[in-house]
Write a protein that holds these residues in place. Structure first.
Motif, PDB file in Angstrom:
ATOM      1  N   ARG A   1      -4.475   8.501   4.198  1.00 21.02           N
ATOM      2  CA  ARG A   1      -5.700   8.405   3.387  1.00 21.02           C
ATOM      3  C   ARG A   1      -6.880   9.066   4.110  1.00 21.02           C
TER       4      ARG A   1
ATOM      5  N   ASN B   1       0.863  -1.182   0.000  1.00 22.47           N
ATOM      6  CA  ASN B   1       0.000   0.000   0.000  1.00 22.47           C
ATOM      7  C   ASN B   1       0.899   1.232   0.000  1.00 22.47           C
TER       8      ASN B   1
ATOM      9  N   GLU C   1      -2.749   4.296   5.818  1.00 20.02           N
ATOM     10  CA  GLU C   1      -4.174   4.520   6.082  1.00 20.02           C
ATOM     11  C   GLU C   1      -4.418   5.851   6.774  1.00 20.02           C
TER      12      GLU C   1
END
Length: 915
Positions: A89, A82, A86
């Protein structure tokens, strides 16, 4: 990376350097940003910078950099790390909408595009509150904010125009319409009212019209999938408003607003359930006279673009990106109306066309715009179906295209002065391009010297259109799928064609003209050996151009066609004279060395492909200049870029095919590096097939003793990958490799190496992989390799006849007959459908295959086996001779009836029997 002032300052400095025109300053800055963009907080630093920086150029640069970062990294690719954590994001989605709405328009557009990219991946499931956040902003009353929302919604929803129909898509559109349809309709009505209120305020109208443009675009996108129930009730209101708007003195209206309103009418008139809105003759006449004809005019802005911004004019006109122009919208409306009202519309416009041509004839130098509009009207009327590749494929039979061509197009092109009336010249050349399939061949042949002559026109648009028209004519197909225009018919024009094409590249503004370079490529392809006398001059000019553009590559299509032209020069010349390859190497290697040393990423994949082509021209030798480069090709940094992988594998295959023994003796210490490349590729679902290409070449060409010590480890790596991450693509490649190994080293060697890794492994591979999966193998050569390999296992592997493996003999034979006779098993598990779809990470150049550098398909068993079915029959006969009675016995007890019948056919064809 911390969100600190020090990091913001560092980022500012590097962003400034990326704007420097000097590659020595710009490229290191780009590489630095590439190296740090994987760090947490990097995107948040960019957002902070574009919000707080005092320098506008840095704010804009940060916004563009952020958008490109999102474009490269937001999508999560299976089996890839990734690229955005996160936490980043979540923070991006929480802040980007309010930041976008509070930013100046230039930055707002970049952030709007970024939201669209994120939305494509995350909306609606992972970003459920996006719609609510946008709709709520309609209440702000601030049209800067409202337009920001509309612009974002447009970039997010315009994909609905291009997506295939599906329940999933319709569910998403319904979700959007439930939230958006009513607020959008209310906003439209309110904005129309505000236009009346502020009718005398030009600055207010400018903002309001830009809102109406975006609303029209949104309406078009949300209606495109034909879900009429949401807007049906309001359609007559929308129609009336737009029709009224367009019959005003539209010189006062913004071009974007007019073009979008016309596009709306064009979209509606093509729908059968709205046909009744246009059936009244007065409505049709009003639309034709008051909407279409005025907007067909060649406007001052068009003339300015034609003369001063030719590249943009050409892009919009030839590539169909002129969707926002009045003229393109008017053309689309003509085509739309002709769908149901072809006769009446043709009748209305025929009178206008004749009138315009008469006005032109009275005073051409003053009234040339009348003829320009007439040509556009005829083109729009006649064009019923069109493709980029073939031009008009279906024409309006009420329009005599050949007569118009002879009477009104050719005279302009036959004029002695190529620089006179450049717009009409461009119109005439474009007419040839569009209607090339409707005009008789003899008229096209008359046009060719006219087009070649117009390559000398000073107007960029005219000489570009001439090049493009020639390129399109050279691709046309006649009977037997041969070119319609033959190289014999082109023989009188070869020298002047090549001279004018290369001369056109010297005109100001056309030094990197992709249409001219594509025409050069297509001319080489058509003329073939006729270009050989001109090759010394041609390759010198191409090499000089390559050296010049390698300093700062900026036109990817131009660059691609340039390398294709180089490949064609090599292929055509070396076919006639193989020794000429050395002349090409002398001409090109200096430039190639400079490209590799300067790490010109855009060109490196091309250089590897051309080098492969050159190396493959040599017969069983590797010149020393290539061997000096060999160790550098194994450097890990080259293999980090996905665009390098296919051409690098191809180049290493060429090394192995032409000089494996040289590598084994002179570069034996590099074999582990070669296998290291294979190991890296085999670990990737996206690139494992490239790893097998390399491995197959190693096994086929390297002397056995040079790879003996590595063979067992190779199989262990393959079994580990099979165990951890088995895919259909990997299994197909594995099957081809195993059978190639069997052909090269023998069936007994295959059985022994498998069983040395783990007892009874050979039987497990046969039972679990080869027998059940062999039907998945595709490709004639791949199937042939597998057939010959399995035949060896059946007939040249003693353990198959006298151990526990004997029970697998008949199932393996049946699987082989199935490979010959049954359809290919092309089923792919659902979870594998998107394995190959991955964006090129980082700043990397995607691989672009050069069509004219392609290699012939190689058959490693071509000299050994012609017909694999006959080969199977002969091999079974030989086995039965060594073991009388055994083979017929196994066949009669275990092989199914249908397979036995096929086998009897093979034996008869081979004129052998089983003993």
């Amino acid at each position: 990376m911390e969100l600190s002032d020090a990091n913001l300052q560092t980022l500012t400095e590097y962003l400034k350097k990326t704007l420097d025109p000097d590659p020595a300053i710009r490229r290191p800055a780009e590489k630095f940003l590439e190296s740090v963009e994987g760090n947490q907080n990097y995107p948040l630093l960019l957002l902070t910078l574009l919000e707080k920086s005092q320098e506008n150029v840095i704010k804009v640069c940060a916004s563009v950099t952020f958008k490109n970062y999102i474009k490269r990294n937001w999508r999560i690719v299976e089996d890839e790390p990734n690229k955005i954590c996160e936490a980043d994001r979540i923070a991006i989605k929480a802040n980007i909408v309010p930041l976008m709405l509070s930013s100046p328009e230039q930055i707002q557009k970049q952030l709007s595009d970024a939201i669209s990219i994120i939305g494509r991946e995350d909306f609606p499931q992972k970003w459920p509150d996006l719609l609510t956040e946008m709709v709520n902003r309609f209440q702000s009353g601030d049209f800067h904010v409202i337009n920001g929302v509309l612009r974002t919604a447009h970039s997010l929803f315009k994909r609905y125009r291009h997506e295939f129909k599906s329940n999933e898509l319709w569910t998403e559109i319904k979700l959007v319409l439930d939230a958006f349809a009513l607020p959008l309709t209310n906003l439209f009505k309110a904005t129309i009212e505000l236009c009346s209120t502020h009718a005398n305020d030009a600055s207010a109208l400018k903002v309001l019209f830009s809102s109406l443009i975006l609303i029209a675009k949104l309406f078009y996108s949300l209606n495109f999938q034909d879900l009429p129930e949401f807007f049906e009730d309001n359609m007559e209101t929308w129609m009336t408003n737009f029709h009224t708007l367009l019959t005003l003195d539209n010189k006062l209206l913004q071009t974007d607003l007019v073009s979008n309103a016309i596009q709306f009418l064009a979209s509606v008139c093509e729908r059968p359930h709205y046909k009744h809105l246009f059936e009244d003759q007065n409505t049709l006449t009003s639309i034709c006279e008051k909407v279409i004809v005025p907007n067909m005019e060649f406007r001052a802005a068009d003339e300015e673009a034609f003369e001063d911004n030719s590249e943009e004019y050409i892009r919009r006109d030839l590539e169909g990106s002129d969707i926002d122009t009045r003229r393109r919208a008017a053309c689309d409306l003509v085509r739309g109306l002709c769908k149901f009202f072809e006769g009446p519309v043709t009748g209305i416009f025929s009178g206008y066309v004749n009138s315009m041509l008469q006005e032109y004839a009275k005073n051409p130098s003053i009234n040339w715009k009348h003829k320009d509009a007439a040509i556009y009207l005829v083109t729009s009327l006649a064009s019923k179906a069109q493709t980029q590749k073939h031009g008009i494929t279906q024409a309006n039979e009420l329009v005599n295209l050949t007569e118009f061509f002879v009477n009104h197009i050719q005279p302009d092109l036959k004029s002695a002065n190529v620089n006179e009336f450049p717009v009409l010249k461009a119109d005439g050349i474009k007419y040839i391009m569009i209607f090339r399939n409707q005009v008789p061949k003899e008229q096209l042949l008359v046009s060719i010297p006219l087009l070649i002559n117009h390559l000398q026109a000073e107007s960029i648009v005219v000489h570009t259109y001439a090049a493009h028209a020639l390129e399109r004519l050279f691709t046309m197909r006649g009977t037997n799928n041969t070119t319609l225009i033959t190289n014999t018919e082109m023989a009188p024009f070869v020298e002047v064609l090549l001279t004018n094409l290369f001369k056109a590249l010297t005109f100001p503004g056309s030094s990197e003209n992709e249409y001219i370079m594509k025409a050069i490529m297509r001319s080489f392809s058509l003329l073939q050996e006729a270009i050989i006398p001109y090759i010394p001059s041609v390759i010198t000019q191409l090499t000089q151009k390559l050296l010049a553009v390698s300093k700062n590559p900026s036109k990817p299509h131009f660059n691609h066609y340039m390398f294709e032209s180089i490949c064609l020069s090599i292929r055509i010349t070396c076919k006639a004279n193989p020794d000429a390859v050395r002349s090409f190497e002398e001409a090109l290697f200096m430039v190639f060395t400079e490209i590799l040393q300067n790490d010109v990423q855009e060109f490196i994949p091309y250089v590897f492909q051309v080098m492969s082509l050159l190396l493959e021209m040599h017969k069983n030798e590797i010149p020393s200049s290539y061997m000096a480069l060999f160790p550098h090709l194994l450097q890990p940094v080259l293999w980090e870029r996905t665009g390098n992988i296919p051409p690098l594998v191809r180049l290493l295959q060429a090394y192995l095919e032409r000089g494996a023994s040289t590598i084994a003796s002179a570069a034996a210490d590099k074999i582990p590096g070669l296998l290291g490349v294979f190991q890296k590729l085999i670990a990737s679902k996206a690139n494992d097939h490239q790893g097998f290409y390399l491995l197959n070449s190693i096994i086929e060409h390297m002397p056995p003793e040079s790879v003996d010590q590595y063979r067992k480890q190779i199989f262990i790596l393959l079994f580990q990958r099979l165990q951890n991450s088995k895919t259909t693509k990997f299994i197909k490649s594995f099957l081809v490799f195993v059978n190639l190994y069997c052909i090269k080293y023998g069936a007994l060697a295959l059985q022994e190496i498998f069983d040395s890794i783990q007892p009874k492994m050979f039987g497990m591979v046969l039972e679990k992989i080869i027998i059940p999966e062999i039907q998945k193998v595709s490709g004639q050569v791949e199937k042939k390799i597998c057939a010959v390999g399995i035949t060896k296992i059946l007939t040249e592997c003693p353990p198959m006849m006298d151990t526990e493996y004997t029970k697998l003999w008949t199932p393996l034979l049946q699987a082989l007959i199935g490979l010959f006779e049954l359809p290919e098993d092309d089923t792919i598990p659902d979870e594998e459908h998107f394995i190959d779809i991955e964006d090129a990470p980082g700043y990397q150049t995607a691989f672009s295959q050069l069509a004219f550098a392609g290699k012939k398909e190689h058959d490693p068993v071509g000299q050994m086996v012609n017909n694999p079915k006959i080969h199977l029959a002969q091999s079974l006969h030989k086995l039965s001779t060594a073991c009388p009675g055994r083979v017929p016995s196994m066949l009669s007890t275990s092989l199914n009836t249908e397979a036995l019948q096929y086998l009897q056919g093979y034996l008869q064809a081979a004129s052998v029997t089983l003993l």
